[in-house]
Scaffold this motif. Structure first.
Motif, short mmCIF file in Angstrom:
data_model
loop_
_atom_site.label_atom_id
_atom_site.label_comp_id
_atom_site.label_asym_id
_atom_site.label_seq_id
_atom_site.Cartn_x
_atom_site.Cartn_y
_atom_site.Cartn_z
N LEU A 147 10.89 2.10 -0.66
CA LEU A 147 10.50 1.27 0.81
C LEU A 147 10.65 2.04 1.86
CD1 LEU A 147 12.74 -1.86 0.12
CD2 LEU A 147 10.10 -1.87 0.40
N PHE A 148 11.38 3.28 1.62
CA PHE A 148 11.61 4.27 2.56
C PHE A 148 10.18 5.07 2.82
CE2 PHE A 148 11.84 8.49 4.08
CZ PHE A 148 12.62 8.34 5.28
N SER A 149 9.53 5.31 1.72
CA SER A 149 8.33 6.08 1.48
C SER A 149 7.18 5.22 2.29
CB SER A 149 7.93 6.67 -0.02
OG SER A 149 8.85 7.51 -0.35
N ILE A 154 3.40 3.90 6.71
CA ILE A 154 2.67 3.05 7.90
C ILE A 154 2.99 3.80 9.10
CG2 ILE A 154 3.46 1.04 9.07
CD1 ILE A 154 4.22 -0.17 6.54
N LYS A 155 4.06 4.67 9.26
CA LYS A 155 4.23 5.49 10.62
C LYS A 155 3.09 6.27 10.71
CE LYS A 155 6.40 7.72 14.16
NZ LYS A 155 5.44 8.84 14.25
N SER A 156 2.56 7.19 9.67
CA SER A 156 1.78 8.41 9.43
C SER A 156 0.47 7.73 9.80
CB SER A 156 1.54 8.93 8.41
OG SER A 156 2.85 9.51 8.21
N VAL A 157 0.01 6.61 9.29
CA VAL A 157 -1.32 6.01 9.25
C VAL A 157 -1.72 5.49 10.49
CG1 VAL A 157 -2.97 4.33 8.38
CG2 VAL A 157 -1.54 5.58 6.59
N SER A 158 -0.80 4.86 11.20
CA SER A 158 -0.97 4.26 12.59
C SER A 158 -1.00 5.52 13.58
CB SER A 158 0.20 3.21 12.80
OG SER A 158 1.57 4.08 12.74
N ASN A 159 -0.45 6.52 13.37
CA ASN A 159 -0.16 7.39 14.49
C ASN A 159 -1.53 8.50 14.32
OD1 ASN A 159 1.39 9.30 16.32
ND2 ASN A 159 0.95 10.74 14.61
N VAL A 160 -1.92 8.62 13.23
CA VAL A 160 -3.43 9.17 12.90
C VAL A 160 -4.53 8.25 13.54
CG1 VAL A 160 -5.11 9.85 11.22
CG2 VAL A 160 -2.67 10.62 10.87
N ALA A 161 -4.41 7.10 13.20
CA ALA A 161 -5.41 6.15 13.71
C ALA A 161 -5.53 6.16 15.26
CB ALA A 161 -5.33 4.88 13.29
N LEU A 162 -4.28 6.01 15.75
CA LEU A 162 -4.23 6.09 17.18
C LEU A 162 -4.40 7.28 17.84
CD1 LEU A 162 -0.89 3.61 17.52
CD2 LEU A 162 -3.46 3.20 18.22
N GLY A 163 -3.96 8.33 17.20
CA GLY A 163 -4.28 9.63 17.55
C GLY A 163 -5.72 10.08 17.82
N ILE A 164 -6.44 9.68 16.76
CA ILE A 164 -7.81 10.05 16.67
C ILE A 164 -8.62 9.26 17.83
CG2 ILE A 164 -9.96 9.75 15.54
CD1 ILE A 164 -8.43 10.53 12.95
N TRP A 165 -8.23 8.03 17.98
CA TRP A 165 -8.81 7.07 19.03
C TRP A 165 -8.50 7.46 20.70
CZ3 TRP A 165 -6.41 2.21 21.49
CH2 TRP A 165 -7.34 1.61 22.35
N LEU A 166 -7.14 7.77 20.61
CA LEU A 166 -6.90 8.22 22.00
C LEU A 166 -7.10 9.59 22.14
CD1 LEU A 166 -3.47 6.37 21.94
CD2 LEU A 166 -5.41 5.65 23.47
N VAL A 167 -6.86 10.44 21.36
CA VAL A 167 -7.20 11.88 21.96
C VAL A 167 -8.82 12.40 21.42
CG1 VAL A 167 -6.31 14.25 21.51
CG2 VAL A 167 -4.67 12.59 21.31
N VAL A 186 7.14 2.03 17.08
CA VAL A 186 7.28 0.74 17.50
C VAL A 186 7.01 -0.18 16.12
CG1 VAL A 186 6.87 -1.29 18.53
CG2 VAL A 186 7.39 0.84 19.97
N VAL A 187 5.79 0.10 15.60
CA VAL A 187 5.23 -0.63 14.39
C VAL A 187 6.34 -0.59 13.40
CG1 VAL A 187 3.58 -0.71 12.70
CG2 VAL A 187 2.81 -0.31 15.12
N VAL A 188 6.82 0.91 13.07
CA VAL A 188 7.76 0.88 11.85
C VAL A 188 8.98 0.12 12.25
CG1 VAL A 188 9.00 2.63 10.75
CG2 VAL A 188 6.86 2.95 11.24
N ILE A 189 9.35 0.21 13.47
CA ILE A 189 10.75 -0.52 13.67
C ILE A 189 10.62 -2.10 13.51
CG2 ILE A 189 12.39 -1.31 15.73
CD1 ILE A 189 11.77 1.62 16.88
N VAL A 190 9.45 -2.60 13.76
CA VAL A 190 9.22 -4.04 13.74
C VAL A 190 9.14 -4.23 12.12
CG1 VAL A 190 7.54 -5.87 13.96
CG2 VAL A 190 8.32 -4.26 16.00
N VAL A 191 8.32 -3.56 11.57
CA VAL A 191 8.22 -4.04 10.12
C VAL A 191 9.21 -3.75 9.19
CG1 VAL A 191 6.71 -3.32 8.10
CG2 VAL A 191 5.64 -3.20 10.14
N THR A 192 10.06 -2.70 9.47
CA THR A 192 11.30 -2.50 8.54
C THR A 192 12.46 -3.39 8.77
OG1 THR A 192 12.00 -0.72 10.28
CG2 THR A 192 10.91 -0.04 8.29
N TRP A 193 12.33 -4.01 10.34
CA TRP A 193 13.32 -4.86 10.60
C TRP A 193 13.17 -6.54 9.93
CZ3 TRP A 193 17.86 -5.83 13.32
CH2 TRP A 193 18.01 -7.26 13.62
#
Length: 486
Positions: A147-149, A154-167, A186-193
């Protein structure tokens, strides 16, 4: 045997998650190094360093306190983690105040108010990062490496997708990079909670546990600050005594050392949980199983980490040249120093449980303070003369000193008879050999052939067997049994 299998299994699972996270994160590197100038890359590195410093301070040492008292709390585990959770939420308050001074902070760091928005995003990221790490830590406490993995992916995929889109697409530069980190966290915090953590808390804040853990963790604040000086203060020395371009090159060396860091993360997540669990359950006052476990696990870690460090070091020029652009390639010479520094960093944590077991956590403050002072003194001399290469050398020296001193002190409280001489011979021999290819290239001393490079890598595998740090038959047996259980 069982403990080693559990350690290797947990480490492999954590490592797979961390490895995928780093691999996915590396997907950003070709885009960022082409969409951003090397100076902008240096600014992102500086802001990341700034966030790391603040999280070290606002963390209040509760990561160490939580990891220790969770296993002593018995039926009050839910109280322990909920108390930490509430204290973490309170870190949002002191993070808001500096938002009114973003322009001044930008001028202080970069001699320009141009990056005020990026500074503001960095300040917002501080409490969010602390809370995200806390949520992820519960997976470790409850031995849920898969679950940690998943959360890290999730954190990495969302960061990469947003990074490519924004930068890359929207051309938001440094600001876009920081926004991507905030949203993905924030996505990771919400999902894990929602899917795991909300059922683990008792929803009872304990003043008793709060006092106990803050007392235990407070010395770790200064220790963490000193470790920050050891790990990343050289970026600020480069900022003051060199150029943003030098920081960009140095950050490349740090980025390509990530395979060692992810191995360290996997070991940290598995070792402490297993060790403290075995230690507190073992009835023999001499704790022979705990001591043997610590030696066996460290030897395995050392061999794996040295192999990874040697591999990324000897092929550093090729790797940096392929993934980035020509302007970043000189940063490859920093990789051996930083990779072997990371080994020292994890080694002083894994080899020195005596300080935590004795609850003499004040030792962390003066030991890290000593190493940090040495690092600062060396940086004043080396960075103005040699730039990012000087920063790499001082980091390596400081971490090795920290490793040695901490192990000596820890053994006063809980003696573990590691094969120190064989460890030292193996570590230093492979470090100096791994330097050869990139140093020869950097100083125009000649090209090291692929035959020699492959030979150095093979030697890193053979030497542990020659020095009897590990036995091949035992490694094969453990790996086969471990894989059969995954």
């Amino acid at each position: 045997m069982g403990i080693k299998k559990e350690f290797l299994k947990d480490t492999v699972v954590y490592g797979l998650g961390s490895g995928l996270k780093k691999f996915i994160g590396l997907l950003l590197l070709p885009f960022y190094t082409r969409a951003l100038t090397i100076e902008e890359f240096g600014i992102i590195e500086t802001l990341s360093t700034f966030v790391m410093l603040a999280t070290a301070f606002y963390g209040l040492g509760l990561d160490a306190a939580g990891g220790y008292y969770f296993f002593k709390a018995g039926k009050q585990k839910g109280d322990v983690i909920y108390t930490i959770f509430i204290i973490r939420l309170l870190t949002f308050i002191p993070s808001i105040i500096p938002l009114f001074f973003c322009s001044q902070i930008s001028v202080l760091l970069f001699d320009s108010p141009q990056y005020a928005w990026a500074v503001g995003f960095s300040l917002i990221l501080i409490p969010i990062s602390i809370l995200m790490e806390e949520q992820g830590r519960l997976f470790r406490y409850y031995r849920q490496p898969w679950l940690f993995s998943l959360s890290t992916i999730i954190k990495s995929v969302s960061n990469v997708a947003l990074g490519i889109w924004l930068v890359v697409i929207l051309k938001q530069g440094v600001d876009g990079s920081m926004i991507a980190r905030i949203v993905s966290s924030v996505v990771v915090i919400v999902v894990t909670w929602l899917f795991f953590n909300k059922d683990k808390y008792s929803y009872h804040f304990s003043k008793t546990w709060a006092r106990t853990m803050l007392k235990f963790g407070f010395p770790f604040v200064w220790s963490a600050m000193s470790v920050w000086i050891l790990q990343v203060s050289d970026r600020f020395f480069l900022l003051r005594y060199s150029t943003l371009e030098e920081i960009g090159k140095y950050s490349i060396g740090s980025t390509f050392s990530q395979p060692v860091m992810l191995l360290n993360m996997a070991v940290q997540m598995s070792f402490s949980v297993l060790f403290f669990s075995v230690y507190h359950k073992e009835t023999d006052a001499g704790k022979p199983n705990s001591r043997k476990m610590a030696i066996d696990i460290f030897n395995i870690y050392l061999v794996l980490s040295v192999f990874v460090s040697v591999f990324v070091s000897v092929f550093s020029i090729e790797a940096v040249g392929i993934i980035t652009t020509e302007a970043y390639v000189p940063g490859a010479v920093a990789i051996p120093f930083l990779a072997f520094s990371l080994i020292a960093e994890q080694s002083y944590q894994t080899m020195a449980p005596g300080i935590v077991l004795s609850e003499k956590t004040w030792h962390f403050s003066w030991i890290t303070g000593l190493a940090a002072s040495i690092n600062i003194g060396l940086n004043f001399y080396a960075i103005p003369k040699w730039g990012f290469l000087g920063a790499s050398v001082t980091t390596f020296i400081s971490f090795v000193i920290y490793w040695v001193v901490k192990v000596i002190v820890a053994n006063r409280y809980f003696t573990i008879n590691y094969p120190y001489y064989r460890i030292g011979i193996y570590y230093l021999m492979m470090f100096f050999l791994s330097l050869i290819p990139s140093v020869f290239w950097y100083f125009n001393l000649g090209h090291v052939s692929y035959t020699i490079k492959i030979g150095i890598v093979l030697l890193s595998i053979a030497m542990p067997l020659v020095l009897n740090l590990i036995k091949f038959s035992r490694v094969k047996e453990i790996v086969v049994q471990m894989l059969s259980k995954i």
